[in-house]
Design a protein around this motif. Sequence first.
Motif, mmCIF file in Angstrom:
data_model
loop_
_atom_site.group_PDB
_atom_site.id
_atom_site.type_symbol
_atom_site.label_atom_id
_atom_site.label_comp_id
_atom_site.label_asym_id
_atom_site.label_seq_id
_atom_site.Cartn_x
_atom_site.Cartn_y
_atom_site.Cartn_z
ATOM 1 N N PHE A 142 4.111 -6.139 3.668
ATOM 2 C CA PHE A 142 4.860 -5.074 4.340
ATOM 3 C C PHE A 142 5.734 -4.327 3.336
ATOM 4 C CE2 PHE A 142 5.092 -6.335 9.117
ATOM 5 C CZ PHE A 142 3.745 -6.065 9.219
ATOM 6 N N ILE A 143 6.460 -5.098 2.513
ATOM 7 C CA ILE A 143 7.367 -4.456 1.552
ATOM 8 C C ILE A 143 6.555 -3.636 0.547
ATOM 9 C CG2 ILE A 143 9.053 -4.865 -0.285
ATOM 10 C CD1 ILE A 143 10.007 -7.292 1.235
ATOM 11 N N PHE A 144 5.442 -4.232 0.096
ATOM 12 C CA PHE A 144 4.638 -3.579 -0.922
ATOM 13 C C PHE A 144 3.994 -2.298 -0.392
ATOM 14 C CE2 PHE A 144 1.491 -3.462 -4.371
ATOM 15 C CZ PHE A 144 2.360 -3.665 -5.421
ATOM 16 N N LEU A 145 3.620 -2.301 0.881
ATOM 17 C CA LEU A 145 2.980 -1.117 1.468
ATOM 18 C C LEU A 145 3.956 0.031 1.637
ATOM 19 C CD1 LEU A 145 0.634 -2.578 4.226
ATOM 20 C CD2 LEU A 145 -0.031 -1.329 2.170
ATOM 21 N N GLY A 146 5.256 -0.258 1.544
ATOM 22 C CA GLY A 146 6.221 0.833 1.616
ATOM 23 C C GLY A 146 7.067 0.827 2.872
ATOM 24 N N MET A 147 7.076 -0.312 3.596
ATOM 25 C CA MET A 147 7.927 -0.386 4.773
ATOM 26 C C MET A 147 9.374 -0.617 4.330
ATOM 27 S SD MET A 147 7.301 -2.941 7.854
ATOM 28 C CE MET A 147 5.718 -2.222 8.137
ATOM 29 N N PRO A 148 10.350 -0.019 5.025
ATOM 30 C CA PRO A 148 11.733 -0.314 4.654
ATOM 31 C C PRO A 148 11.981 -1.826 4.649
ATOM 32 C CG PRO A 148 11.669 1.444 6.276
ATOM 33 C CD PRO A 148 10.261 0.957 6.106
ATOM 34 N N VAL A 149 12.699 -2.298 3.630
ATOM 35 C CA VAL A 149 12.892 -3.734 3.451
ATOM 36 C C VAL A 149 13.549 -4.370 4.671
ATOM 37 C CG1 VAL A 149 14.100 -5.456 2.062
ATOM 38 C CG2 VAL A 149 12.998 -3.528 0.947
ATOM 39 N N PHE A 183 7.450 -7.049 -9.093
ATOM 40 C CA PHE A 183 6.556 -6.380 -8.150
ATOM 41 C C PHE A 183 7.277 -5.864 -6.913
ATOM 42 C CE2 PHE A 183 3.956 -9.224 -10.621
ATOM 43 C CZ PHE A 183 2.913 -8.387 -10.992
ATOM 44 N N ILE A 184 8.323 -6.566 -6.493
ATOM 45 C CA ILE A 184 8.993 -6.194 -5.251
ATOM 46 C C ILE A 184 10.423 -5.786 -5.559
ATOM 47 C CG2 ILE A 184 9.299 -6.860 -2.845
ATOM 48 C CD1 ILE A 184 7.772 -9.358 -3.458
ATOM 49 N N GLU A 185 10.953 -4.956 -4.712
ATOM 50 C CA GLU A 185 12.355 -4.529 -4.752
ATOM 51 C C GLU A 185 13.272 -5.750 -4.984
ATOM 52 O OE1 GLU A 185 14.213 -1.788 -4.427
ATOM 53 O OE2 GLU A 185 15.935 -3.109 -4.299
ATOM 54 N N ILE A 192 16.373 1.117 1.826
ATOM 55 C CA ILE A 192 15.591 0.794 0.640
ATOM 56 C C ILE A 192 14.153 0.461 1.025
ATOM 57 C CG2 ILE A 192 15.358 -0.804 -1.307
ATOM 58 C CD1 ILE A 192 18.343 -1.317 -1.093
ATOM 59 N N GLY A 193 13.218 1.041 0.296
ATOM 60 C CA GLY A 193 11.816 0.719 0.509
ATOM 61 C C GLY A 193 11.074 1.062 -0.765
ATOM 62 N N MET A 194 9.859 0.524 -0.916
ATOM 63 C CA MET A 194 9.107 0.817 -2.133
ATOM 64 C C MET A 194 8.077 1.884 -1.824
ATOM 65 S SD MET A 194 8.621 -2.956 -3.697
ATOM 66 C CE MET A 194 7.201 -2.353 -4.528
ATOM 67 N N LEU A 239 3.246 2.382 -3.987
ATOM 68 C CA LEU A 239 1.881 2.355 -3.481
ATOM 69 C C LEU A 239 1.679 3.491 -2.488
ATOM 70 C CD1 LEU A 239 -0.473 0.408 -3.944
ATOM 71 C CD2 LEU A 239 0.087 -0.618 -1.739
ATOM 72 N N PHE A 286 1.172 5.990 8.526
ATOM 73 C CA PHE A 286 2.105 4.917 8.160
ATOM 74 C C PHE A 286 3.518 5.294 8.589
ATOM 75 C CE2 PHE A 286 4.707 2.312 5.318
ATOM 76 C CZ PHE A 286 4.087 1.082 5.475
ATOM 77 N N VAL A 312 5.903 3.183 11.004
ATOM 78 C CA VAL A 312 7.260 2.734 10.667
ATOM 79 C C VAL A 312 8.254 3.179 11.740
ATOM 80 C CG1 VAL A 312 9.158 3.017 9.028
ATOM 81 C CG2 VAL A 312 6.865 2.568 8.181
#
Lengths: 429, 166
Positions: free
Chosen positions: A12-19, A331-333, B74-76, B79, B91, B95
Amino acid sequence: MLAGLFVMLILFIFLGMPVILAIGAAGFIGIVINGLNPVFFPQKMFTMLDSFSLLAMPYFILAGELMSRGGLSKKLVEFAEKVVGHLRGGLGYASVLSNIAFANVSGSSTAATVAIGSILIPAMKERGYKPGFAAALIATSGTIGPIIPPSMTMIVYGAMAGVSIGKLFLAGIIPGLLIGFGITVTIYLISFLPSFPELRKVSGKFNLMVVLKSIKTVWVALLAPVIILGGILSGIFTATEAGVVACIYSFVVSVVIYRTVKLKDLPKILVNAAITTSVVVGIISVAGALGWLLTYIDFNEAAMSLILSVSDNPTVVMLMLIAIMIFLAMFIESLAVLVIMIPVITYVCKTFGFSPVHFGLLVVFATQIGATTPPVAVLLFVATSIAKTPYDQTVRYCFPFVATLLIVLLVCAFFPALTTFIPNMFLGP
Amino acid sequence: MVKKLQKICSIIDRSFEMIIATTFLLMVLVGGLQVFCRYILGSSLSWSEEFQKYAHIWIIFLAIPMGYKYKAHIGMNVLLDKMPKWWQKYFKVFVDLLWLVFGLILVVYTAKIMHFTRMQTSPAMGIRMDIIYFCIMLGGAYVIFLALRKLAVQFFKIRVQPEGKS
């Protein structure tokens, strides 16, 4: 089941979901799957925040917000340039020095990298520094921010692991200065390489009068640590109370003395500081629910027996945990890594009898190194975008600096006195 | 019609901002008062720590939706930025839906907590605990409201004037 939960969380985090949503989802789904009452979810979120030491967070964020209005970071960089700018690779040293000074005001490495990088990177490019090199240098010296007090990351660790935040703050002083020293030496050594003629160019002269004059514009920031650390060192204030004093100090300075902040801006500043706080504390809150669940299902003991199956030597375990933290943060925040790992770390600390202050510093440091190490390095991304250069150029030059950080980390790991000396001397063991 | 709705929305947003700013200011003032009383007058206040703690919790739960509104969480996006446009669009909707569920969970289960804490009072100030827990419900309701707004904008392709972080 547990492994599935973790894979989902990381994915989830890697896909770009807010932490905050990713950790919240993992916590809530875990609670429901284990047949527990979902009421525990908001209740544990609340319990996590029901702590007086966590209050240091909003106070220091507000103080930083008040102080950084009116271009304090710019003045600090100019001051640093006047002190060391005339030396070999002087702008590099200026970056280190202004980061150390700025760390007293701001507690976040991203904020420091943006504030200092946006002034120094263009100046470096003007003097012929390679953009990638400038970006790598600025990003790695940004890690000084969360190590030198006050530090948001230390507050996160202290509040979640139940460690004195005042002690953690004091523990960061020597390692923070060591990072600065390490990066300075690295720049000095690089300046001898044939492919870096721009670092050897010397311009201007040191002028004591000019330096003294510019102290007039930056004394606010230089005096802040005296008040904050002085209060904590002498045992007068807790970290939270030091935060209140920092707020009042920066309010008086920016509203009454410098007049960079007008009273009518105050509501906006308060709301902005509240949002910045809630971004971090919100993650702590949902991590509280997840952490409670992990303790409930004996996850910590499972992780512990996994660690023990590899080795029961305390030094090996310590190095292993640090390596895991760096690897995950690559790799992760990094904040997400920290809040997910803290319950396990606290448990290991207790079992092996590690000093929680020493280990806390190492862990915070490790996540910062992860945040400057490719492939996914938040600080490098920020600096690269300021330098307007391709990411692979920054990556090319970042390795000597990352190696320096690793060496400083290992030195701190093997000489615990470097971290525990100041807190033990002033606040007792 | 859309304009009227936007006006109502902005009134709600402003009121939340006012509550946050006022509570934050009070918190700092009480914190200052506590330091003053302890170190200058030499006598501690009994209620100041608890007040700051609960004021902080109120601020956090009301500011979490604010952070959602201004995309501050905060989010990444390493990708996500590399994904095709259609994926990014769906997506984003996913969300927003998750935020909606998050808000619903907070409202529904906090209501239950409030129900069985309504007889309890806080140790130092004697405030009813359900009043303190109410901030989670209020924040949750605001998250639902914001998520529905964002989804409606996405779904009906309403043109909204861009708002900067205040």
